[in-house]
Design a protein around this motif. Structure first.
Motif, PDB file in Angstrom:
ATOM      1  N   THR A  18       0.815  -1.221   0.000  1.00  0.00           N
ATOM      2  CA  THR A  18       0.000   0.000   0.000  1.00  0.00           C
ATOM      3  C   THR A  18       0.846   1.267   0.000  1.00  0.00           C
ATOM      4  OG1 THR A  18      -0.148  -0.082   2.424  1.00  0.00           O
ATOM      5  CG2 THR A  18      -1.923  -1.126   1.158  1.00  0.00           C
ATOM      6  N   GLU A  19       2.178   1.137   0.023  1.00  0.00           N
ATOM      7  CA  GLU A  19       3.058   2.294  -0.030  1.00  0.00           C
ATOM      8  C   GLU A  19       4.192   2.040  -1.017  1.00  0.00           C
ATOM      9  OE1 GLU A  19       4.593   3.718   3.622  1.00  0.00           O
ATOM     10  OE2 GLU A  19       2.648   4.246   4.468  1.00  0.00           O
ATOM     11  N   GLY A  20       4.762   3.165  -1.511  1.00  0.00           N
ATOM     12  CA  GLY A  20       5.871   3.053  -2.440  1.00  0.00           C
ATOM     13  C   GLY A  20       6.719   4.306  -2.423  1.00  0.00           C
ATOM     14  N   LEU A  21       7.440   4.557  -3.513  1.00  0.00           N
ATOM     15  CA  LEU A  21       8.329   5.709  -3.600  1.00  0.00           C
ATOM     16  C   LEU A  21       7.594   7.020  -3.415  1.00  0.00           C
ATOM     17  CD1 LEU A  21      10.462   4.638  -6.729  1.00  0.00           C
ATOM     18  CD2 LEU A  21      11.192   4.609  -4.342  1.00  0.00           C
ATOM     19  N   VAL A  22       6.384   7.120  -3.950  1.00  0.00           N
ATOM     20  CA  VAL A  22       5.616   8.366  -3.869  1.00  0.00           C
ATOM     21  C   VAL A  22       5.291   8.715  -2.424  1.00  0.00           C
ATOM     22  CG1 VAL A  22       3.404   9.436  -4.472  1.00  0.00           C
ATOM     23  CG2 VAL A  22       4.670   8.111  -6.180  1.00  0.00           C
ATOM     24  N   ASP A  23       4.969   7.711  -1.627  1.00  0.00           N
ATOM     25  CA  ASP A  23       4.590   7.979  -0.233  1.00  0.00           C
ATOM     26  C   ASP A  23       5.772   8.515   0.569  1.00  0.00           C
ATOM     27  OD1 ASP A  23       1.711   6.748  -0.024  1.00  0.00           O
ATOM     28  OD2 ASP A  23       2.924   5.349  -1.198  1.00  0.00           O
ATOM     29  N   GLY A  24       6.943   7.995   0.305  1.00  0.00           N
ATOM     30  CA  GLY A  24       8.116   8.505   0.999  1.00  0.00           C
ATOM     31  C   GLY A  24       8.402   9.948   0.640  1.00  0.00           C
ATOM     32  N   ALA A  25       8.250  10.294  -0.644  1.00  0.00           N
ATOM     33  CA  ALA A  25       8.487  11.669  -1.078  1.00  0.00           C
ATOM     34  C   ALA A  25       7.421  12.615  -0.528  1.00  0.00           C
ATOM     35  CB  ALA A  25       8.504  11.724  -2.600  1.00  0.00           C
ATOM     36  N   LEU A  26       6.179  12.163  -0.493  1.00  0.00           N
ATOM     37  CA  LEU A  26       5.097  13.001   0.034  1.00  0.00           C
ATOM     38  C   LEU A  26       5.245  13.209   1.530  1.00  0.00           C
ATOM     39  CD1 LEU A  26       2.376  14.467  -0.267  1.00  0.00           C
ATOM     40  CD2 LEU A  26       1.245  12.226  -0.029  1.00  0.00           C
ATOM     41  N   ALA A  28       7.771  13.628   3.220  1.00  0.00           N
ATOM     42  CA  ALA A  28       8.753  14.672   3.520  1.00  0.00           C
ATOM     43  C   ALA A  28       8.108  16.053   3.590  1.00  0.00           C
ATOM     44  CB  ALA A  28       9.852  14.664   2.460  1.00  0.00           C
ATOM     45  N   THR A  29       6.890  16.230   3.031  1.00  0.00           N
ATOM     46  CA  THR A  29       6.181  17.511   3.088  1.00  0.00           C
ATOM     47  C   THR A  29       5.267  17.589   4.309  1.00  0.00           C
ATOM     48  OG1 THR A  29       4.233  16.780   1.815  1.00  0.00           O
ATOM     49  CG2 THR A  29       6.165  17.523   0.573  1.00  0.00           C
ATOM     50  N   GLY A  30       5.228  16.505   5.078  1.00  0.00           N
ATOM     51  CA  GLY A  30       4.361  16.482   6.246  1.00  0.00           C
ATOM     52  C   GLY A  30       2.965  15.977   5.966  1.00  0.00           C
ATOM     53  N   HIS A  31       2.742  15.372   4.810  1.00  0.00           N
ATOM     54  CA  HIS A  31       1.419  14.869   4.450  1.00  0.00           C
ATOM     55  C   HIS A  31       1.483  13.370   4.146  1.00  0.00           C
ATOM     56  CE1 HIS A  31       1.179  19.210   3.489  1.00  0.00           C
ATOM     57  NE2 HIS A  31      -0.098  19.077   3.833  1.00  0.00           N
ATOM     58  N   GLU A  32       0.340  12.729   4.225  1.00  0.00           N
ATOM     59  CA  GLU A  32       0.193  11.330   3.828  1.00  0.00           C
ATOM     60  C   GLU A  32      -1.062  11.194   2.996  1.00  0.00           C
ATOM     61  OE1 GLU A  32       0.427   8.389   6.820  1.00  0.00           O
ATOM     62  OE2 GLU A  32       2.267   9.164   7.735  1.00  0.00           O
ATOM     63  N   ARG A  33      -0.992  10.355   1.965  1.00  0.00           N
ATOM     64  CA  ARG A  33      -2.168  10.174   1.113  1.00  0.00           C
ATOM     65  C   ARG A  33      -2.974   8.964   1.571  1.00  0.00           C
ATOM     66  NH1 ARG A  33      -0.164   7.345  -4.564  1.00  0.00           N
ATOM     67  NH2 ARG A  33       1.120   5.711  -3.616  1.00  0.00           N
ATOM     68  N   GLU A  34      -4.221   8.944   1.157  1.00  0.00           N
ATOM     69  CA  GLU A  34      -5.114   7.834   1.503  1.00  0.00           C
ATOM     70  C   GLU A  34      -5.221   6.899   0.300  1.00  0.00           C
ATOM     71  OE1 GLU A  34      -9.721   6.913   2.937  1.00  0.00           O
ATOM     72  OE2 GLU A  34      -9.153   8.912   2.233  1.00  0.00           O
ATOM     73  N   VAL A  35      -4.592   5.747   0.413  1.00  0.00           N
ATOM     74  CA  VAL A  35      -4.661   4.733  -0.644  1.00  0.00           C
ATOM     75  C   VAL A  35      -5.848   3.835  -0.352  1.00  0.00           C
ATOM     76  CG1 VAL A  35      -3.514   2.763  -1.705  1.00  0.00           C
ATOM     77  CG2 VAL A  35      -2.187   4.806  -1.129  1.00  0.00           C
ATOM     78  N   VAL A  36      -6.812   3.877  -1.254  1.00  0.00           N
ATOM     79  CA  VAL A  36      -8.023   3.077  -1.043  1.00  0.00           C
ATOM     80  C   VAL A  36      -8.092   1.863  -1.967  1.00  0.00           C
ATOM     81  CG1 VAL A  36      -9.319   5.079  -0.213  1.00  0.00           C
ATOM     82  CG2 VAL A  36      -9.370   4.495  -2.649  1.00  0.00           C
ATOM     83  N   THR A  37      -7.230   1.845  -2.990  1.00  0.00           N
ATOM     84  CA  THR A  37      -7.233   0.741  -3.947  1.00  0.00           C
ATOM     85  C   THR A  37      -5.802   0.423  -4.353  1.00  0.00           C
ATOM     86  OG1 THR A  37      -9.366   1.484  -4.824  1.00  0.00           O
ATOM     87  CG2 THR A  37      -8.145  -0.109  -6.146  1.00  0.00           C
ATOM     88  N   VAL A  38      -5.499  -0.866  -4.452  1.00  0.00           N
ATOM     89  CA  VAL A  38      -4.183  -1.297  -4.903  1.00  0.00           C
ATOM     90  C   VAL A  38      -4.359  -2.212  -6.115  1.00  0.00           C
ATOM     91  CG1 VAL A  38      -2.063  -2.536  -4.306  1.00  0.00           C
ATOM     92  CG2 VAL A  38      -3.239  -1.175  -2.563  1.00  0.00           C
ATOM     93  N   VAL A  39      -3.615  -1.931  -7.189  1.00  0.00           N
ATOM     94  CA  VAL A  39      -3.665  -2.748  -8.394  1.00  0.00           C
ATOM     95  C   VAL A  39      -2.230  -3.139  -8.766  1.00  0.00           C
ATOM     96  CG1 VAL A  39      -5.802  -1.738  -9.279  1.00  0.00           C
ATOM     97  CG2 VAL A  39      -3.600  -0.698  -9.862  1.00  0.00           C
ATOM     98  N   ASP A  40      -2.103  -4.061  -9.723  1.00  0.00           N
ATOM     99  CA  ASP A  40      -0.761  -4.566 -10.053  1.00  0.00           C
ATOM    100  C   ASP A  40      -0.189  -3.979 -11.327  1.00  0.00           C
ATOM    101  OD1 ASP A  40      -2.293  -5.782 -11.974  1.00  0.00           O
ATOM    102  OD2 ASP A  40      -1.532  -7.803 -11.613  1.00  0.00           O
TER     103      ASP A  40
END
Length: 296
Positions: free
Chosen positions: A203-211, A213-225
């Motif tokens: 449910t997390e990847g490179l984008v979440d680590g970069a985001l 760093a700004t003090g925010h987290e996104r809400e991942v509601v769906t995971v696909v391959d």
């Protein structure tokens, strides 16, 4: 089991062609005595005189006549095997190559590659497979000729690679999505509902680590391959897909793409192949075509 001396095949071929120990020796750079010893060895291993005296010359025995064409063919085949590969004739090349790539590679680069290959080598067939997991066994076993993907860990010595291009992530939404208008800030991006791409179901990847760093987290509601599935969901809903820009150019047509409001992660897509195919002229030609198409 005693292995036969295959050098004797060359000697026998020349002897049968020349019908003379002296002339055969001259062709093989052997003295008459050395050539006579070679003929004696041939007589022992074949159990036949092979060449017998007839007046001042030598004539072949029936066994020698029987062997002549077979020996000639064997020597020619051996010479062909040991000779460097000839010039590649693309017009007559008939071969099937299997290429495995990550989701979106065929959609983005496949049409140009198929057209380029078809123009130069109409007898070549390309077989595309989707890369669903990291697996070098297919390259080693020959099930896959070329593979594209992100090289995260050091490759084993028998797998070679060359970088194709560097890709950065962008956000993608449908045209009616709130993020399609106005400034996209880290807060607006994070507050939206997201679809995440992960072959392993993470449910997390490179984008979440970069985001983060700004003090925010996104809400991942769906995971696909795959990127294609992520964009299909984003096209038909208010989900935000975050995908590599260049890799998904064709898949994103008709949608709204925007730069991420933080430092966008980048990945380098590489071309991989097994070392046993490195010197193969046809394989080298195809590698060059993939590199050309990917860099255009």
């Amino acid at each position: 089991m005693i292995r036969p001396d295959l050098n004797l095949l060359v000697t026998l071929d020349v002897l049968l062609e020349e019908g003379s120990v002296t002339r055969a020796g001259e062709r093989l750079a052997l003295s008459p005595s050395a050539m006579s010893r070679a003929l004696a060895r041939l007589r022992r291993v074949t159990g036949d005189p092979l060449l017998v005296r007839a007046g001042r010359g030598l004539v072949p025995t029936p066994r020698a006549v029987e062997l002549r064409d077979r020996v000639r063919a064997l020597v020619q085949e051996a010479e062909a095997v040991l000779r460097p590969a000839g010039r590649l004739d693309l017009a007559t090349l008939e071969r099937t190559f299997t290429l495995r790539g990550s989701d979106g590679f065929v959609e983005r680069f496949g049409p140009a590659l198929v057209a380029e290959v078809g123009r130069e080598a109409p007898g070549v067939r390309l077989r595309f497979l989707r890369r669903t997991r990291k697996d070098i066994a297919s390259l080693r076993e020959g099930a896959v000729d070329l593979e594209t993907g992100v090289v995260e860990d050091a490759l084993p010595p028998d797998v070679l690679s060359e970088p194709l291009f560097t890709d950065r992530f962008v956000g993608v939404v449908r045209d009616e999505h709130p993020l399609s208008t106005g400034e996209v800030t880290a807060a607006r991006y994070a507050s939206s509902r997201h679809v995440h791409v992960s072959r392993r179901g993470l449910t997390e990847g490179l984008v979440d680590g970069a985001l983060r760093a700004t003090g925010h987290e996104r809400e991942v509601v769906t995971v696909v391959d795959g990127f294609g599935a992520a964009l299909a969901l984003a096209r038909a809903s208010d989900l935000v897909a975050t995908v590599p820009e260049r890799h998904t150019a064709d898949l994103r047509r008709g949608m709204c793409s925007f730069e991420l409001p933080f430092r966008a992660p980048e990945v380098t897509v590489s071309l991989m192949w097994h070392v046993r195919l490195d010197a193969d002229p046809a394989h080298r030609w195809l590698r060059d075509r993939v590199i050309d198409v990917s860099s255009s």
